[in-house]
Motif scaffolding. Structure first.
Motif, mmCIF file in Angstrom:
data_model
loop_
_atom_site.group_PDB
_atom_site.id
_atom_site.type_symbol
_atom_site.label_atom_id
_atom_site.label_comp_id
_atom_site.label_asym_id
_atom_site.label_seq_id
_atom_site.Cartn_x
_atom_site.Cartn_y
_atom_site.Cartn_z
ATOM 1 N N ARG A 5 -73.325 -17.433 19.576
ATOM 2 C CA ARG A 5 -73.530 -17.259 18.144
ATOM 3 C C ARG A 5 -74.722 -16.339 17.883
ATOM 4 N NH1 ARG A 5 -76.478 -17.697 13.944
ATOM 5 N NH2 ARG A 5 -75.517 -18.106 11.919
ATOM 6 N N ALA A 6 -75.808 -16.545 18.611
ATOM 7 C CA ALA A 6 -77.019 -15.732 18.422
ATOM 8 C C ALA A 6 -76.727 -14.247 18.653
ATOM 9 C CB ALA A 6 -78.136 -16.218 19.339
ATOM 10 N N ALA A 7 -76.012 -13.942 19.723
ATOM 11 C CA ALA A 7 -75.673 -12.536 20.014
ATOM 12 C C ALA A 7 -74.745 -11.967 18.939
ATOM 13 C CB ALA A 7 -75.019 -12.432 21.389
ATOM 14 N N THR A 8 -73.796 -12.772 18.503
ATOM 15 C CA THR A 8 -72.866 -12.312 17.475
ATOM 16 C C THR A 8 -73.583 -12.141 16.143
ATOM 17 O OG1 THR A 8 -71.059 -13.407 18.632
ATOM 18 C CG2 THR A 8 -70.656 -12.794 16.333
ATOM 19 N N TRP A 9 -74.523 -13.037 15.826
ATOM 20 C CA TRP A 9 -75.289 -12.918 14.578
ATOM 21 C C TRP A 9 -76.065 -11.605 14.554
ATOM 22 C CZ3 TRP A 9 -75.109 -14.451 9.870
ATOM 23 C CH2 TRP A 9 -76.217 -14.342 9.034
ATOM 24 N N ARG A 10 -76.645 -11.217 15.682
ATOM 25 C CA ARG A 10 -77.356 -9.933 15.738
ATOM 26 C C ARG A 10 -76.388 -8.783 15.454
ATOM 27 N NH1 ARG A 10 -79.868 -12.754 19.868
ATOM 28 N NH2 ARG A 10 -78.591 -11.807 21.504
ATOM 29 N N ALA A 11 -75.195 -8.855 16.010
ATOM 30 C CA ALA A 11 -74.186 -7.811 15.770
ATOM 31 C C ALA A 11 -73.759 -7.801 14.301
ATOM 32 C CB ALA A 11 -72.977 -8.021 16.681
ATOM 33 N N VAL A 12 -73.610 -8.992 13.716
ATOM 34 C CA VAL A 12 -73.229 -9.104 12.299
ATOM 35 C C VAL A 12 -74.298 -8.455 11.421
ATOM 36 C CG1 VAL A 12 -73.006 -10.802 10.420
ATOM 37 C CG2 VAL A 12 -71.697 -11.088 12.534
ATOM 38 N N LEU A 13 -75.574 -8.714 11.719
ATOM 39 C CA LEU A 13 -76.653 -8.132 10.913
ATOM 40 C C LEU A 13 -76.716 -6.608 11.059
ATOM 41 C CD1 LEU A 13 -79.533 -10.731 11.329
ATOM 42 C CD2 LEU A 13 -77.867 -10.489 9.460
ATOM 43 N N ALA A 14 -76.404 -6.104 12.236
ATOM 44 C CA ALA A 14 -76.351 -4.645 12.412
ATOM 45 C C ALA A 14 -75.172 -4.071 11.634
ATOM 46 C CB ALA A 14 -76.240 -4.303 13.899
ATOM 47 N N PHE A 15 -74.088 -4.820 11.567
ATOM 48 C CA PHE A 15 -72.874 -4.394 10.882
ATOM 49 C C PHE A 15 -73.056 -4.404 9.362
ATOM 50 C CE2 PHE A 15 -68.674 -5.752 9.144
ATOM 51 C CZ PHE A 15 -67.937 -4.624 9.480
ATOM 52 N N TRP A 16 -73.673 -5.467 8.824
ATOM 53 C CA TRP A 16 -73.869 -5.599 7.372
ATOM 54 C C TRP A 16 -75.184 -6.344 7.129
ATOM 55 C CZ3 TRP A 16 -71.816 -2.939 3.670
ATOM 56 C CH2 TRP A 16 -71.931 -3.365 2.333
ATOM 57 N N PRO A 17 -76.314 -5.618 7.016
ATOM 58 C CA PRO A 17 -77.644 -6.228 6.879
ATOM 59 C C PRO A 17 -77.808 -7.238 5.738
ATOM 60 C CG PRO A 17 -77.844 -3.893 7.373
ATOM 61 C CD PRO A 17 -76.376 -4.154 7.126
ATOM 62 N N PRO A 18 -77.070 -7.157 4.623
ATOM 63 C CA PRO A 18 -77.270 -8.153 3.562
ATOM 64 C C PRO A 18 -77.041 -9.607 3.991
ATOM 65 C CG PRO A 18 -76.143 -6.257 2.644
ATOM 66 C CD PRO A 18 -76.212 -6.062 4.143
ATOM 67 N N TYR A 19 -76.355 -9.839 5.109
ATOM 68 C CA TYR A 19 -76.183 -11.219 5.559
ATOM 69 C C TYR A 19 -77.532 -11.872 5.855
ATOM 70 C CZ TYR A 19 -71.110 -10.745 5.867
ATOM 71 O OH TYR A 19 -69.784 -10.579 5.567
ATOM 72 N N ALA A 20 -78.548 -11.081 6.207
ATOM 73 C CA ALA A 20 -79.891 -11.638 6.435
ATOM 74 C C ALA A 20 -80.446 -12.225 5.139
ATOM 75 C CB ALA A 20 -80.831 -10.567 6.981
ATOM 76 N N ALA A 21 -80.210 -11.564 4.004
ATOM 77 C CA ALA A 21 -80.667 -12.091 2.713
ATOM 78 C C ALA A 21 -79.946 -13.388 2.388
ATOM 79 C CB ALA A 21 -80.448 -11.056 1.605
ATOM 80 N N TYR A 22 -78.653 -13.443 2.680
ATOM 81 C CA TYR A 22 -77.896 -14.671 2.428
ATOM 82 C C TYR A 22 -78.481 -15.827 3.248
ATOM 83 C CZ TYR A 22 -74.175 -11.708 0.421
ATOM 84 O OH TYR A 22 -73.446 -10.824 -0.329
ATOM 85 N N GLN A 23 -78.733 -15.575 4.539
ATOM 86 C CA GLN A 23 -79.268 -16.630 5.398
ATOM 87 C C GLN A 23 -80.646 -17.071 4.928
ATOM 88 O OE1 GLN A 23 -77.843 -18.383 8.548
ATOM 89 N NE2 GLN A 23 -79.236 -19.535 7.263
ATOM 90 N N SER A 24 -81.454 -16.139 4.437
ATOM 91 C CA SER A 24 -82.814 -16.493 4.000
ATOM 92 C C SER A 24 -82.817 -17.394 2.765
ATOM 93 C CB SER A 24 -83.628 -15.226 3.723
ATOM 94 O OG SER A 24 -83.199 -14.603 2.531
ATOM 95 N N ARG A 25 -81.734 -17.415 2.007
ATOM 96 C CA ARG A 25 -81.670 -18.219 0.786
ATOM 97 C C ARG A 25 -81.143 -19.634 1.014
ATOM 98 N NH1 ARG A 25 -79.936 -13.179 -2.020
ATOM 99 N NH2 ARG A 25 -77.762 -13.809 -1.885
ATOM 100 N N VAL A 26 -80.673 -19.926 2.215
ATOM 101 C CA VAL A 26 -80.092 -21.245 2.468
ATOM 102 C C VAL A 26 -80.741 -21.894 3.688
ATOM 103 C CG1 VAL A 26 -77.873 -20.654 1.407
ATOM 104 C CG2 VAL A 26 -78.184 -20.301 3.852
ATOM 105 N N THR A 27 -80.712 -23.219 3.716
ATOM 106 C CA THR A 27 -81.281 -23.929 4.872
ATOM 107 C C THR A 27 -80.234 -24.165 5.954
ATOM 108 O OG1 THR A 27 -80.897 -26.042 3.772
ATOM 109 C CG2 THR A 27 -83.085 -25.073 3.538
#
Length: 165
Positions: free
Chosen positions: A132-154
């Protein structure tokens, strides 16, 4: 405008969409507007077009409801993988709860997607740990706004890998 200008313009459009999709206003409005438009356009074009796919690649997921047992159709952004699979991101536009489709896949991992006008049977696998960690890094490179989504939720945003059955 030449090819170089067209490419610059396209990149600017993508950056603008990334900036807009990172906002709280987008997170409030998009869940009510985007899926309804996607379903209507998908139906009108016989599965060939998802409007949201102009921003990100998308699939129409048909999964069995976790509680109802009925088929549930949900238009979703995805990250295509080089091997022909897809990653689904349970961001819920940065809202607190997990999206319902993730519970459906947890209970009934066999599903179907419509991808570029073709119906494809798939099996969903929830990603955990290092995968999951490796895929999450790829997801963030693919579409950086997912980092903002994650920062808003626990909660940890769920990632699913779809593989062809």
């Amino acid at each position: 405008m030449g090819t170089e200008g067209t490419v610059r313009s396209a990149r600017a459009g993508v950056r603008l969409m990334q900036k807009m999709s990172s906002t709280r206003a987008f997170a409030r409005a998009a869940p009510h507007v985007v899926p309804a438009l996607d379903r209507a356009v998908h139906r009108l074009t016989r599965g060939k077009v998802l409007l949201s796919a102009r921003m990100l690649p998308g699939v129409l997921l048909t999964a069995t409801g976790a509680r109802s047992g009925q088929p549930r159709r949900t238009p979703l952004a995805c990250m295509p993988e080089p091997d022909g699979g897809w990653i689904l991101i349970g961001s819920n536009f940065g809202r607190p709860g997990h999206p319902a489709w993730t519970a459906n896949l947890l209970k009934h991992p066999d599903a179907e997607i419509s991808w570029r006008g073709r119906d494809i049977p798939v099996r969903a696998v929830l990603l955990t740990g290092p995968e999951r960690a490796a895929t999450w890094r790829a997801v963030l490179a693919f579409w950086p706004p997912y980092a903002a989504y994650q920062s808003r939720v626990t909660r940890e945003i769920r990632l699913f890998r779809l593989v062809r059955r």
